[in-house]
Scaffold this motif. Structure first.
Motif: not given
Length: 257
Positions: A225-243
């Motif tokens: 739901m969060a990613f659908d509401t704010a698509p940049p959040a999905r990319r942010l989570i991907e970046l966080l996972r790498a960190r």
């Protein structure tokens, strides 16, 4: 002596109600006088007022009959119990009124006051309204799923808001909502967010970041739901996972080796 009309008027009921109480055996029906009228004394008026009061309090007529025949001690105990029940009903109705009064606030309809207060604090801190709505939409299913945990969760969130780094994160996130997924600002935010999370975990322990104990499927639903509401959040989570961090609703470490 009173006529039936006078009796009804003094007791605040209708003549029909008096006759109904006669038929139910609650109020004795006096004999007619030489003129053919039934006359009532002061005792009948007192009994009728008792009947009316109990009936208006929601006491079933069968129970009213029992109470009228009870001794003083039993009657007083029963009346005290009726009073407690009425007080409980009043509290419940007041709570309903409070919920109805919050209808104009929108989010107050489906969220407890603690959450509404948290959202109002975000607004007072100047957080982007889209982030506030984002938080609100996440709290709605959370509050429905685990209402007993909401005060604890909100207390933690309110405490965390005293950290300027978290406020900075909220404000930065608001600015990057309009950015494309590859914008360098997202990478910078991921760097600062990962450093902030790692520092919190080192200072307070992993449980400080998440002890919600939400089922994984439910947490994934909230993430989607969060990613659908704010698509940049999905990319942010991907970046966080790498960190070294993963999850949005349930934040946790991940092995990046």
């Amino acid at each position: 002596m009173l006529t039936i009309g006078e009796l009804a008027s003094y007791a605040g009921v209708t003549v029909r109600a008096v006759r109904h109480y006669h038929a139910k055996g609650l109020l004795p029906e006096p004999e007619r006088d030489h003129s053919g009228y039934r006359r009532y004394d002061a005792g009948a008026l007192i009994e009728l007022i008792k009947i009316r009061t109990l009936a208006e309090a929601g006491v079933p007529l069968l129970r009213v009959r029992e109470l009228l025949a009870a001794g003083e001690a039993e009657f007083a105990t029963a009346v005290a119990e009726i009073d407690r029940r009425l007080c409980a009903e009043i509290r419940e109705r007041q709570q309903r009124r409070d919920r109805i009064a919050r209808l104009t606030a929108g989010e107050g309809l489906v969220l407890p006051p603690e959450v509404v207060g948290f959202l109002d604090r975000l607004r007072a801190l100047g957080i982007d309204e889209r982030i506030v709505r984002f938080e609100r939409d996440g709290w709605i299913p959370l509050a429905a799923h685990s209402p007993e945990r909401v005060p604890e969760w909100i207390a933690r969130k309110q405490k965390q808001l005293s950290d300027p780094r978290l406020i900075h994160f909220y404000r930065t996130l608001g600015r990057v909502l309009d950015l494309p997924g590859g914008d360098p600002a997202l990478v910078e935010l991921a760097d600062s967010m990962a450093a902030y999370i790692t520092q919190l975990a080192d200072e307070h322990g992993a449980d400080y970041l998440d002890d919600s104990q939400l089922p994984a499927p439910f947490a994934e639903l909230l993430d989607t739901m969060a990613f659908d509401t704010a698509p940049p959040a999905r990319r942010l989570i991907e970046l966080l996972r790498a960190r070294g961090w993963t999850g949005w609703t349930k934040l946790g470490r991940v092995d990046t080796r």
